[in-house]
Design an enzyme around this catalytic site. Sequence first.
Site, PDB file in Angstrom:
ATOM      1  N   LYS A  95       0.721  -1.177  -0.126  1.00  0.00           N
ATOM      2  CA  LYS A  95       0.076   0.115   0.186  1.00  0.00           C
ATOM      3  C   LYS A  95       0.949   1.322  -0.041  1.00  0.00           C
ATOM      4  O   LYS A  95       0.733   2.309   0.650  1.00  0.00           O
ATOM      5  CB  LYS A  95      -1.012   0.016   1.223  1.00  0.00           C
ATOM      6  CG  LYS A  95      -2.237  -1.156   1.230  1.00  0.00           C
ATOM      7  CD  LYS A  95      -2.847  -1.053   2.457  1.00  0.00           C
ATOM      8  CE  LYS A  95      -3.775  -2.270   2.478  1.00  0.00           C
ATOM      9  NZ  LYS A  95      -4.724  -2.475   1.233  1.00  0.00           N
ATOM     10  N   CYS A  96       1.917   1.222  -1.082  1.00  0.00           N
ATOM     11  CA  CYS A  96       2.959   2.329  -0.587  1.00  0.00           C
ATOM     12  C   CYS A  96       2.647   3.139  -2.104  1.00  0.00           C
ATOM     13  O   CYS A  96       2.405   2.461  -3.205  1.00  0.00           O
ATOM     14  CB  CYS A  96       4.118   1.761  -0.552  1.00  0.00           C
ATOM     15  SG  CYS A  96       5.638   2.872  -0.789  1.00  0.00           S
TER      16      CYS A  96
END
Length: 195
Positions: free
Chosen positions: A72-73
């Site tokens: 989730k970057c």
Amino acid sequence: MKNLVFIGCLLLLVCAYAISKSHASKTKANSKSESMLSKSFYDFSMKDLNGKEISFSSFKGKKVMVVNVASKCGYTPQYEALQKLYSENSDRLVILGFPANNFGGQEPGSNEEIKSFCSENYGVTFPMFEKLSVKGYDKHPIYRWLSDAGQNGWNNEEPSWNFCKYLINEKGELVKYFLSKVDPLDQEIIDIINS
């Protein structure tokens, strides 16, 4: 007079004992630091996302890129470039993905969820390992080795965010560290792989 001789002898014995203890502890410290320096990348082994123990000695003779990854970057799309790099160079390069939740809670998933995410969204086929910590008090030993010049020979840089990259040559020596923002297909990386 006898008392003075006795006290003198006692003092000599105490001094000799103190000197020998000091020498022994220095020898032990030197041997400990030599053993840390002599630890090789190939001495490590870890479980992959399937729970299978993988010995890093199986990567001898190939260059290795170690990357701390997260689902989730903002850099997560680098999985695509990493997979492309791996597919095009798998005869001479291995990419090792290490999921970590150290930065912004961007890898909250379980090992099973990470495996599904990588497979379904990016078709990842390079080795992915169990989630670990890449910094702090619980930093995994492989990341201690990567970010401690006393162990790897020159580098003290630990990951500053997700998707930092460490390149290791065919002899198991750390040769380069790249920040997250460096694309896996950057020309400098390609040149090192082809050298």
